[in-house]
Motif scaffolding. Sequence first.
Motif, short mmCIF file in Angstrom:
data_model
loop_
_atom_site.label_atom_id
_atom_site.label_comp_id
_atom_site.label_asym_id
_atom_site.label_seq_id
_atom_site.Cartn_x
_atom_site.Cartn_y
_atom_site.Cartn_z
N TYR A 1 1.06 -1.21 0.05
CA TYR A 1 0.05 -0.10 0.13
C TYR A 1 0.94 1.20 -0.07
N SER A 2 0.37 2.38 -0.27
CA SER A 2 0.91 3.69 -0.48
C SER A 2 0.72 4.40 1.01
N TYR B 1 8.43 9.22 -0.17
CA TYR B 1 7.74 9.17 -1.18
C TYR B 1 7.04 7.77 -1.57
N TYR B 2 7.09 6.86 -0.52
CA TYR B 2 5.93 5.84 -0.39
C TYR B 2 4.65 6.35 -0.39
N GLU B 3 4.32 7.42 0.12
CA GLU B 3 2.89 8.13 0.19
C GLU B 3 2.48 8.22 -1.38
N GLU B 4 3.59 8.55 -2.21
CA GLU B 4 2.96 8.90 -3.72
C GLU B 4 2.92 7.55 -4.41
N ARG C 1 2.59 1.64 -3.52
CA ARG C 1 1.71 0.56 -4.06
C ARG C 1 2.36 0.10 -5.58
N GLU C 2 2.97 1.09 -6.14
CA GLU C 2 3.51 1.12 -7.34
C GLU C 2 4.75 0.11 -7.44
N ILE C 3 5.60 0.72 -6.51
CA ILE C 3 6.80 0.00 -6.18
C ILE C 3 6.80 -1.56 -5.54
N PHE C 4 5.79 -1.72 -4.80
CA PHE C 4 5.24 -3.25 -4.66
C PHE C 4 4.86 -4.04 -5.71
#
Length: 505
Positions: free
Chosen positions: A121-122, A130-133, A136-139
């Motif tokens: 999740y973000s 930047y994980y807020e942004e 989810r996409e990195i995962f």
Amino acid sequence: MKKIVYLPLDERPCNYAFAGFLSEENPSFTLIRPDIGILGKKKIPADCEKINAFLSEECKDTDYLIVSTDMLLYGGIVPSRLHHLSEETLTKRLDVLKKTKEDNPSLKIYAFSLIMRCPSYSSADEEPDYYEECGREIFLYGQNEHKYSAGIIKKAEYEEKKKTLGAACGKYLDDYLSRRTTNLALVKKCLALYEEKIIDKFVIPQDDSSPYGYTAIDQAEIKAIIKDKGLRVDIYPGADETGLTLLAAAVCDFEGISPKICPLYPNELCKKVIPLYEDRAVEESIRKQIENAGATFCESEASADILLFCNLPAGEMKNANDQCGEAYDLRNLPAFLEKIEAAKVRGKGFAVADLAYVNGGDREFCKMLSERVGLLNLWGYAGWNTSSNSLGTVICQSIFRKFFGDTKTHRKFTAERIYEDVGYCSYARKYLCDEYLPKIGCDYFHADGYTGKVSEKAKSVLEDFIGKNFPEISEKYQIGRCYMPWKRMFEVGLTVENRAKEQKQ
């Protein structure tokens, strides 16, 4: 009197205070912890120079060192996900373990390392900003890489997702992957120290159980090394309980006794349940938790030193906020409670791992347990956060109960678990988020500070809830202090003290 030096995963109560609390009032060892002031605060890393100095001084004459390498290297669990430290700098920090062993060859080092998680999740609450942004996409990017390398998806699908997700992750992916590479290299160095017998016992709790993705890739690489070298290192679900697990292992080691622990279930289907946030049947995790705590997994009730009653659903697990459902009706709690009562009558050691729900205790079950058996008669109780968190806590407490008896510390710790696990986690937290926080301009991720209106209201709600539902606890114990360790609602810090009338007796 043995001396145990304890370096926790972070400064939260579950990692720092629980071990200190359980270690009070025992005749066998002294627990030495660093001052909490040097251990950082959530995203602020600990002072690693002061930690190094602490270990160098205290380990000169200690018998055991329980060490979180994530604290030693990065300054805590959250800083391990945020740092920009070089492998060279981190290796120098790790060298303190070699130095302490050289200075004190009889020292036994019990260590644990996490493989960096990759949330699906973000949110930047415990990750880089930047994980807020694009968290989810990195995962999903990592999942796409893993599935393609495993032959699960075809090249066309892989390339399309790689392009789309790569654009969404942008420049942040390189930063994230660089940190993963560094952290994984340090886990390998810890394994090497174990192989060299610098580290005497080493475990790798699994903070992330997603079957595909970056964490799963790293876990597979570590498992391959362990298998190839024939190392006795377990990887299993958990994190915040691991300090207690290794503390119990140290006690079993110097006592020269491995207590036999037999798990029991409300229904045979229960042992096959895969808990939320975990990746395997609970019976497998239970065995690993028992064995890594220095105890012996036992299948015979008659020969067991401790009966571990594991309260679980007979199907899909739910969150403690939603306490009902068919999988829970199949448990046959009355028959399960009869077994617990019978253990008490026979004088057996008996503890309860309350694993029915994630993120809180089973209110109905605990009320029945209090009325029919008495919560304060248990050898241990835990029902907080994940199944593995609870298992490690209750197993440690029950082992201490076996060796050190029915102390005031033991009973007070049980009372604290009821206030926190059943009271706060499964009732007060949701009540406060729904009914109180909106009125004062706060929310789940933003309480009004370490202490303040939120902590005061939490204390009041808890006293009222426990008073009405668990008089056995409230008549003897009250909350002395209530605080929000990370200024959010997920966890609470509590200290429990005797009620005034109890103090006079």
